[in-house]
Design a protein around this motif. Structure first.
Motif, short mmCIF file in Angstrom:
data_model
loop_
_atom_site.label_atom_id
_atom_site.label_comp_id
_atom_site.label_asym_id
_atom_site.label_seq_id
_atom_site.Cartn_x
_atom_site.Cartn_y
_atom_site.Cartn_z
N THR A 1 45.40 -69.28 40.52
CA THR A 1 44.38 -70.04 39.81
C THR A 1 44.39 -71.46 40.37
O THR A 1 45.39 -71.88 40.96
CB THR A 1 44.64 -70.10 38.30
OG1 THR A 1 45.91 -70.74 38.10
CG2 THR A 1 44.65 -68.72 37.67
N TRP A 2 43.31 -72.19 40.14
CA TRP A 2 43.19 -73.54 40.72
C TRP A 2 44.19 -74.52 40.11
O TRP A 2 44.55 -75.51 40.74
CB TRP A 2 41.76 -74.07 40.52
CG TRP A 2 41.43 -74.30 39.08
CD1 TRP A 2 40.94 -73.40 38.19
CD2 TRP A 2 41.58 -75.53 38.34
NE1 TRP A 2 40.78 -73.96 36.97
CE2 TRP A 2 41.16 -75.27 37.02
CE3 TRP A 2 42.03 -76.81 38.67
CZ2 TRP A 2 41.17 -76.24 36.03
CZ3 TRP A 2 42.05 -77.79 37.69
CH2 TRP A 2 41.63 -77.50 36.38
N PHE B 1 42.49 -67.02 49.68
CA PHE B 1 42.86 -67.34 48.30
C PHE B 1 41.93 -66.58 47.36
O PHE B 1 40.71 -66.64 47.51
CB PHE B 1 42.76 -68.84 48.04
CG PHE B 1 43.21 -69.24 46.67
CD1 PHE B 1 42.29 -69.62 45.69
CD2 PHE B 1 44.56 -69.21 46.34
CE1 PHE B 1 42.72 -69.98 44.41
CE2 PHE B 1 44.99 -69.57 45.06
CZ PHE B 1 44.07 -69.95 44.10
N GLU C 1 40.85 -66.41 43.60
CA GLU C 1 40.91 -67.10 42.30
C GLU C 1 40.85 -66.06 41.19
O GLU C 1 39.92 -65.26 41.12
CB GLU C 1 39.74 -68.08 42.18
CG GLU C 1 39.66 -68.82 40.86
CD GLU C 1 40.59 -70.03 40.77
OE1 GLU C 1 40.84 -70.66 41.82
OE2 GLU C 1 41.07 -70.34 39.66
N GLU C 2 41.86 -66.09 40.34
CA GLU C 2 41.92 -65.16 39.23
C GLU C 2 41.45 -65.82 37.94
O GLU C 2 41.72 -66.99 37.71
CB GLU C 2 43.36 -64.67 39.01
CG GLU C 2 43.82 -63.63 40.01
CD GLU C 2 43.13 -62.30 39.82
OE1 GLU C 2 42.83 -61.93 38.66
OE2 GLU C 2 42.86 -61.61 40.84
N ASP C 3 40.81 -65.05 37.10
CA ASP C 3 40.47 -65.51 35.75
C ASP C 3 41.48 -64.85 34.82
O ASP C 3 41.42 -63.65 34.58
CB ASP C 3 39.04 -65.08 35.41
CG ASP C 3 38.67 -65.41 33.98
OD1 ASP C 3 37.55 -65.05 33.56
OD2 ASP C 3 39.50 -66.03 33.26
N PRO D 1 45.47 -79.97 42.71
CA PRO D 1 44.20 -79.64 42.07
C PRO D 1 43.49 -80.94 41.67
O PRO D 1 44.14 -81.95 41.44
CB PRO D 1 44.59 -78.84 40.83
CG PRO D 1 46.06 -78.91 40.73
CD PRO D 1 46.63 -79.53 41.92
#
Lengths: 225, 270
Positions: free
Chosen positions: A11-12, A33, A35-37, A202
């Motif tokens: 995740t970010w 990369f 990105e997962e929620d 980030p």
């Protein structure tokens, strides 16, 4: 550099994912990369980390590795450029020890400061400062925990830099001041200025917003404490 | 039998522990190597270091810490955690059991079988399961099951019941058809998990709970038997009955004199 397929599920905002990004950068490894929620976990994440369903997960040539510190060790054994662990077995044991100390003691105690308010903050700060003093003692005279260059322990402890800056801003207090913690304060600057580190941070504003909201939500659920 | 000794100090270096197969070499080496281990007979964590040293055939001096007290050497060698085990090599202390085991594997790489797998991915898998076992809940579950809080016990039992099948499932992938998670010989993950077997057996006897059940996790049951009968393990694995006595003694002390920490409890021949 290795043309092998490397993916990072993350995740970010996760400090644990950030460790892996730093290491990948230091070793010059190209990767995708993903990105997962975390509120809506992907089938890929569930497949690659069925036990914990958490990020980061590094996938190398189709094989998943979970747990950020385990991933760091794997990376050092797989990509030999810019080693993050020292060669000497005793120094390696020390790097692993400080990394574990950061994880087991520092992280929970600093988090407790973050989710405290009122008088509880004072108490939580005292507790956190005991751990910070220990880190200060270990750093004394050294630029990094690893010596002249950034290493395993520094990457493992790097979350302190982001977390403390956020916490100090949101809670309007100073946790790591350069009077009580001259070495640790210098380390935070040296760490941020090390090539490749800061670029991976980030976005600050986005982090501040996220953590402000998170803190309010956590304080609300804990009632009037 | 546990004895309470008022006179002689078990922390005196009276116990040069030598692995029986390498007695001649290690008698000379124990002094040269300057290798000490601060530990105690009941501690699964200290056992991990001892198993590793046995696997490598390395001689060392065992300094026994007494329950309820912390020696000056311990406080000096592990000021951060003040816990055993601590390995002291040429005067330099190494703390945290699995860090010690890895250190032993790296320093004595040429002696005995490799403790960690040689393949980086297999090492990562072993490390993953060790984080799972140690950092998540294992030690605290076992402590809870030994205790007196019935509600907490039910929860601990459930955690154990959830975790062991995962390890059962991981075994064939790690062992690749051989006897141990590490393959032909006891390895890193075997040591990490196997050190708890004495306590697991003690808890099974005390509570009637079948933690390692032939019906549910037959592979682990087979593995446990092989692990406990290994040369490097059997002389350092405490008996379930000794651990039960130890638990009762500690509970009695806690009930009789809350806060009294100085009861001297030792086991001579370990």
């Amino acid at each position: 550099m290795a043309k092998a397929e490397v993916k990072l599920l993350g995740t970010w905002s996760s400090p644990f994912v950030l460790r892996i990004k730093w290491a990948l950068k230091m070793k010059g490894v190209e990767y995708d990369f993903i990105e997962e929620d975390l509120q809506n976990k992907s089938p890929l994440l569930l497949k690659y980390n069925p036990v914990h369903k958490k990020v980061p997960v590094l996938v190398h040539e189709g094989k998943p590795i979970a747990e950020s510190l385990v991933i760091l060790e794997y990376m050092d054994e797989t990509w030999k450029e810019n080693p993050i662990l020292p060669e000497d077995p005793y120094q390696r044991a020390m790097a692993r020890f400080w990394s574990k100390f950061g994880e087991e003691k520092c992280l929970p105690s600093i988090w407790r400061v973050f989710i405290s308010q009122g008088e509880n903050t004072e108490e939580a700060l005292v507790s956190a400062s005991e751990n910070l003093k220990i880190l200060e003692g270990e750093l004394k005279g050294k630029k990094f925990f690893n010596g002249e260059t950034l290493g395993f322990a520094d990457i493992s402890l790097g979350w302190i830099v982001n977390m403390v800056i956020l916490l100090e801003e949101i809670m309007e207090l100073k946790m790591i001041d350069d009077q009580r913690y001259p070495s640790l304060s210098a380390w935070m600057k040296n760490f941020s200025n090390f090539p490749g580190i800061r670029d991976s941070f980030p976005p600050q504003e986005r982090m501040l917003t996220k953590y402000r909201i998170l803190r309010e939500a956590l304080l609300a659920t804990r009632g009037t404490n | 039998m546990l004895t309470s000794k008022a006179t002689s100090d078990p922390r005196l270096p009276s116990n040069i522990f030598l692995h029986s197969n390498f007695r001649e070499n290690t008698e000379r080496m124990a002094g040269d190597l300057e290798l000490k281990l601060l530990g105690s007979w009941a501690s699964p964590f200290a056992m991990r270091a001892r198993i590793a040293l046995n696997l490598k055939g390395v001689g060392y001096e065992l300094l026994k810490e007494v329950s309820g007290t912390k020696s000056e050497l311990l406080l000096k060698s592990n000021p951060v955690y003040k816990k055993i085990p601590v390995l002291i090599h040429h005067g330099k202390p190494i703390c945290e059991s699995m860090i010690i085991v890895q250190y032993i594997d790296e320093v004595w790489a040429a002696a005995g079988p490799s403790i960690l797998p040689s393949d980086p991915y297999e090492r990562a898998i072993a490390r993953f399961w060790i984080v799972y076992i140690d950092d998540k809940w294992f030690p605290s579950s076992l402590r809870t099951l030994r205790g007196l809080n019935e509600e907490a016990k039910a929860e601990a039992e459930e955690q154990l019941a959830n975790a062991l099948p995962l390890l059962e499932d991981a075994f064939p992938k790690c062992s690749k058809g051989k006897d141990f998670f590490g393959g032909e010989t006891i390895g890193y993950l075997d040591i990490a998990l196997g050190c708890y077997l004495g306590w697991i057996k003690a808890i099974e006897k005390m509570t009637g709970i079948k933690a390692l059940d032939e019906a549910k996790t037959p592979t682990l049951v087979g593995w446990a038997e092989r692990f406990c009968s290994g040369d490097a393990v059997k002389e350092v694995m405490p008996e379930a009955d000794e651990l039960i006595e130890f638990t009762k003694l500690i509970q009695a002390i806690m009930n009789a004199a809350p806060g009294r920490q100085n009861m001297h409890v030792s086991k001579n021949d370990r």
